[in-house]
Motif scaffolding. Sequence first.
Motif, PDB file in Angstrom:
ATOM      1  N   ALA A 320       0.791  -1.275  -0.156  1.00  0.00           N
ATOM      2  CA  ALA A 320      -0.067  -0.171   0.087  1.00  0.00           C
ATOM      3  C   ALA A 320       1.031   1.386   0.106  1.00  0.00           C
ATOM      4  CB  ALA A 320      -0.994   0.065   1.211  1.00  0.00           C
ATOM      5  N   ALA A 321       2.010   1.397  -0.985  1.00  0.00           N
ATOM      6  CA  ALA A 321       2.807   2.339  -0.805  1.00  0.00           C
ATOM      7  C   ALA A 321       2.405   3.498  -1.536  1.00  0.00           C
ATOM      8  CB  ALA A 321       4.118   2.034  -1.578  1.00  0.00           C
ATOM      9  N   LEU A 356      -4.005  -2.857   1.499  1.00  0.00           N
ATOM     10  CA  LEU A 356      -4.594  -3.088  -0.173  1.00  0.00           C
ATOM     11  C   LEU A 356      -5.431  -4.136   0.282  1.00  0.00           C
ATOM     12  CD1 LEU A 356      -4.961  -2.437  -2.817  1.00  0.00           C
ATOM     13  CD2 LEU A 356      -2.989  -3.878  -3.625  1.00  0.00           C
ATOM     14  N   ASP A 357      -6.818  -4.110  -0.421  1.00  0.00           N
ATOM     15  CA  ASP A 357      -7.901  -5.489  -0.222  1.00  0.00           C
ATOM     16  C   ASP A 357      -7.796  -5.904  -1.656  1.00  0.00           C
ATOM     17  OD1 ASP A 357      -9.885  -7.145  -0.310  1.00  0.00           O
ATOM     18  OD2 ASP A 357     -11.151  -5.718   0.828  1.00  0.00           O
ATOM     19  N   GLU A 362      -9.196  -2.380  -3.528  1.00  0.00           N
ATOM     20  CA  GLU A 362      -9.485  -0.951  -2.677  1.00  0.00           C
ATOM     21  C   GLU A 362      -8.696  -0.901  -1.756  1.00  0.00           C
ATOM     22  OE1 GLU A 362     -14.377  -0.606  -2.445  1.00  0.00           O
ATOM     23  OE2 GLU A 362     -13.543  -1.759  -1.291  1.00  0.00           O
ATOM     24  N   MET A 363      -8.152   0.292  -1.462  1.00  0.00           N
ATOM     25  CA  MET A 363      -7.255   0.671  -0.538  1.00  0.00           C
ATOM     26  C   MET A 363      -7.996   0.966   0.910  1.00  0.00           C
ATOM     27  SD  MET A 363      -3.748   0.862  -0.190  1.00  0.00           S
ATOM     28  CE  MET A 363      -3.175   1.401  -1.873  1.00  0.00           C
ATOM     29  N   GLU A 425     -15.050  -0.618  23.945  1.00  0.00           N
ATOM     30  CA  GLU A 425     -13.495  -0.742  24.071  1.00  0.00           C
ATOM     31  C   GLU A 425     -13.178   0.294  23.001  1.00  0.00           C
ATOM     32  OE1 GLU A 425     -15.636  -3.665  23.762  1.00  0.00           O
ATOM     33  OE2 GLU A 425     -15.219  -4.022  25.930  1.00  0.00           O
ATOM     34  N   GLY A 426     -13.939   0.897  22.412  1.00  0.00           N
ATOM     35  CA  GLY A 426     -13.415   1.853  21.322  1.00  0.00           C
ATOM     36  C   GLY A 426     -14.198   1.965  19.933  1.00  0.00           C
ATOM     37  N   THR A 427     -13.536   2.760  19.031  1.00  0.00           N
ATOM     38  CA  THR A 427     -14.463   3.031  17.825  1.00  0.00           C
ATOM     39  C   THR A 427     -13.531   2.628  16.566  1.00  0.00           C
ATOM     40  OG1 THR A 427     -15.805   4.763  18.685  1.00  0.00           O
ATOM     41  CG2 THR A 427     -15.878   4.757  16.324  1.00  0.00           C
ATOM     42  N   THR A 428     -13.803   2.115  15.566  1.00  0.00           N
ATOM     43  CA  THR A 428     -13.273   1.750  14.399  1.00  0.00           C
ATOM     44  C   THR A 428     -14.085   2.474  12.934  1.00  0.00           C
ATOM     45  OG1 THR A 428     -12.557  -0.184  15.139  1.00  0.00           O
ATOM     46  CG2 THR A 428     -12.189   0.097  12.705  1.00  0.00           C
ATOM     47  N   ALA A 429     -13.239   3.235  12.365  1.00  0.00           N
ATOM     48  CA  ALA A 429     -13.709   3.963  11.409  1.00  0.00           C
ATOM     49  C   ALA A 429     -12.924   3.396  10.014  1.00  0.00           C
ATOM     50  CB  ALA A 429     -13.330   5.518  11.101  1.00  0.00           C
ATOM     51  N   THR A 430     -13.622   2.985   9.172  1.00  0.00           N
ATOM     52  CA  THR A 430     -12.996   2.273   7.932  1.00  0.00           C
ATOM     53  C   THR A 430     -13.309   3.116   6.585  1.00  0.00           C
ATOM     54  OG1 THR A 430     -13.489   0.152   8.988  1.00  0.00           O
ATOM     55  CG2 THR A 430     -13.046   0.193   6.421  1.00  0.00           C
ATOM     56  N   LEU A 431     -12.304   3.650   6.119  1.00  0.00           N
ATOM     57  CA  LEU A 431     -12.413   4.367   4.551  1.00  0.00           C
ATOM     58  C   LEU A 431     -11.697   3.424   3.392  1.00  0.00           C
ATOM     59  CD1 LEU A 431     -12.429   6.929   2.979  1.00  0.00           C
ATOM     60  CD2 LEU A 431     -10.226   7.576   3.731  1.00  0.00           C
ATOM     61  N   ARG A 432     -12.740   3.186   2.480  1.00  0.00           N
ATOM     62  CA  ARG A 432     -12.223   2.497   1.522  1.00  0.00           C
ATOM     63  C   ARG A 432     -12.279   3.095   0.108  1.00  0.00           C
ATOM     64  NH1 ARG A 432     -12.843  -2.999   3.395  1.00  0.00           N
ATOM     65  NH2 ARG A 432     -12.531  -3.853   1.323  1.00  0.00           N
ATOM     66  N   LEU A 433     -11.133   3.042  -0.505  1.00  0.00           N
ATOM     67  CA  LEU A 433     -11.230   3.905  -1.766  1.00  0.00           C
ATOM     68  C   LEU A 433     -10.832   3.320  -3.081  1.00  0.00           C
ATOM     69  CD1 LEU A 433      -9.323   7.270  -0.432  1.00  0.00           C
ATOM     70  CD2 LEU A 433     -11.541   6.955  -1.111  1.00  0.00           C
ATOM     71  N   PRO A 434     -11.081   3.398  -4.082  1.00  0.00           N
ATOM     72  CA  PRO A 434     -10.804   2.557  -5.399  1.00  0.00           C
ATOM     73  C   PRO A 434      -9.156   2.716  -5.583  1.00  0.00           C
ATOM     74  CG  PRO A 434     -11.881   4.594  -5.946  1.00  0.00           C
ATOM     75  CD  PRO A 434     -12.212   4.425  -4.378  1.00  0.00           C
ATOM     76  N   HIS A 435      -8.514   1.762  -5.553  1.00  0.00           N
ATOM     77  CA  HIS A 435      -7.068   1.568  -6.092  1.00  0.00           C
ATOM     78  C   HIS A 435      -6.744   1.516  -7.528  1.00  0.00           C
ATOM     79  CE1 HIS A 435      -2.918   0.683  -5.918  1.00  0.00           C
ATOM     80  NE2 HIS A 435      -3.222  -0.195  -5.931  1.00  0.00           N
ATOM     81  N   ARG A 436      -5.947   2.535  -7.888  1.00  0.00           N
ATOM     82  CA  ARG A 436      -5.400   2.730  -9.180  1.00  0.00           C
ATOM     83  C   ARG A 436      -3.840   2.497  -9.235  1.00  0.00           C
ATOM     84  NH1 ARG A 436      -6.273   1.842 -13.324  1.00  0.00           N
ATOM     85  NH2 ARG A 436      -5.644   3.405 -14.313  1.00  0.00           N
ATOM     86  N   TYR A 437      -3.417   1.819 -10.048  1.00  0.00           N
ATOM     87  CA  TYR A 437      -1.928   1.447 -10.055  1.00  0.00           C
ATOM     88  C   TYR A 437      -0.945   2.723 -10.527  1.00  0.00           C
ATOM     89  CZ  TYR A 437      -3.307  -2.963  -9.076  1.00  0.00           C
ATOM     90  OH  TYR A 437      -4.002  -4.243  -8.394  1.00  0.00           O
TER      91      TYR A 437
END
Length: 562
Positions: A320-321, A356-357, A362-363, A425-437
């Motif tokens: 995921a660089a 990277l998924d 998706e990133m 125990e806490g909160t998780t926010a998940t951001l998913r963005l389309p991955h382009r090489y």
Amino acid sequence: MTGEMAGDELIRIRVVDDQDVFAMRKLGREVAEASGLDTQDQIRVATALSEIGREVLSEGAAASAAFLLGHDSLIVTIDLSAMADLRPTDGVTLAGRLVDVIELDPAVGRITMLKRLPAGRPRPSAEEIRARLAKLTPATALDELRQQNRELAATLEEVLQLNTELQETNQGVLALYNQLSEELEETNRGVVALYAELDGKSAQLREASDAKNRFWATVSHELRTPLNSIIGLVRLLVGPGGDPLVEEQLHQIQLIGSSAETLLSLVSELLDMAKAEAGRLAPQPSVVDLVALAERMRMTLRPTSGTDQVTLSVKVSDGAAELFVDEVMLTRILRNLLSNGLKFTEEGEVRLEIDLDAGTHEMVFTVTDTGIGVPEEHLERVFEEFFQVPGPIQVRTKGTGLGLPYARRLAQAMGGSLQLSSSPEGTTATLRLPHRYDGTPVIGRVLIADDDEEFRATVRRMLTGFAAHIDEAPDGLVALEVMAANPPDLALVDLLMPRLDGAALMQRMADDPRLREVPVLVVTVATSSQYPQAADTVISKHGLRRESLLEAIRNALGHRDE
């Protein structure tokens, strides 16, 4: 003979001429009455026997009729002579309509009729019926004709009575129909008025929304100028070229500058929110170094935690660089998420992970904290503008309730999604963005033909960076005009469009030598039975994601290359 057609014989009669037919008819009515059948069924049995008798005589044959009392039915068997031609004639067909069962057995030359007896009534025994029939006097043809006339007269009287009742019923039905028609017409007028009122309310809501967006945009622009002036003056006062200030003056001026910068950031968010609602928030993607971005986030936000009991850490996986994305939008999203985590975490850790998924291309940016969490009933409400979860920590911390809504709008503008999950125990926010090489467009020009302006804006955002040029058309006729000026490399077509629908548009394209080779991707909510054969690929609008759309485009392009 089947069990249903078996019974005790009551009487038998031979039929060789017309006189015998009349006698059989009268005997049938008497047997039916003695067996417990009502008047109408007595007439039906008698008429059926009369029809069968005439058919037998017309063949020049003799016959014998036997009346039997079954378990719950009256049975009549008619045995014909060997020379008779046993077949389903008109008389047999009519007789079959008058009784419950009629069977023809050509092998033995027999016709069997069955009429079921009414249930729940006392039934005489076979001996009682035979004793009653023995007292009958022979009937002449004239007597039988008189009886038939009486039956016909009674039936005619019943028909007249039924006709009168039917006319009265028709009048009632007509009156009810007229009443219902008037009520329906009145209801329709009410529905039309309601639709007109709803259209008016909808227009008012659109106007109010437009006015709100104009207000936000105008106020944001008007506020930026004085805020920038304040920030500039503060920097002059505290900078190396300004007059020396005492410690208290320096502190006060720095507070002014900090407040002005905070207010300017809020104004920028309001302006972007207005742009997002108007569909004018266009990403400007470029290749972003995610490792460097994550490290900047860690270094910039770490001091704002305000306590050594909270740590901020980042982790970027090897795959995921880099990401082709709008760096400013991504930075604002991550800053909002990390700031929220630090703000509502009193001890523990706030962590940013980037991975990277490969399955969805998706990133995935995951921000987790060990803070107070968000109650389940508020997990979606936190994405409403100006909403803040009630609680003691929320009262102590500063906020406008725009951070998460703003972050989700930015994510959607880039073709991604932002979801929140929470526990004690806490909160998780998940951001998913389309991955382009890389940043090189895959396709030159794409046309989006759809009457839904919001959907066109969504697809435009999804194609950002994938297509070099994107044209739009609200219907098929405009699409043809746009394609005539600039033929696309691919057309995304909705089937249900005004003026010229998708199927007709594809037919026009097939007839045009310049457009017949353009691949067509149908993006629609229509059922599969409505898909035209001219489509290269079909994809549903429901739950449409960027990667599935891009994959469908690649399939459509590959389909034409084959």
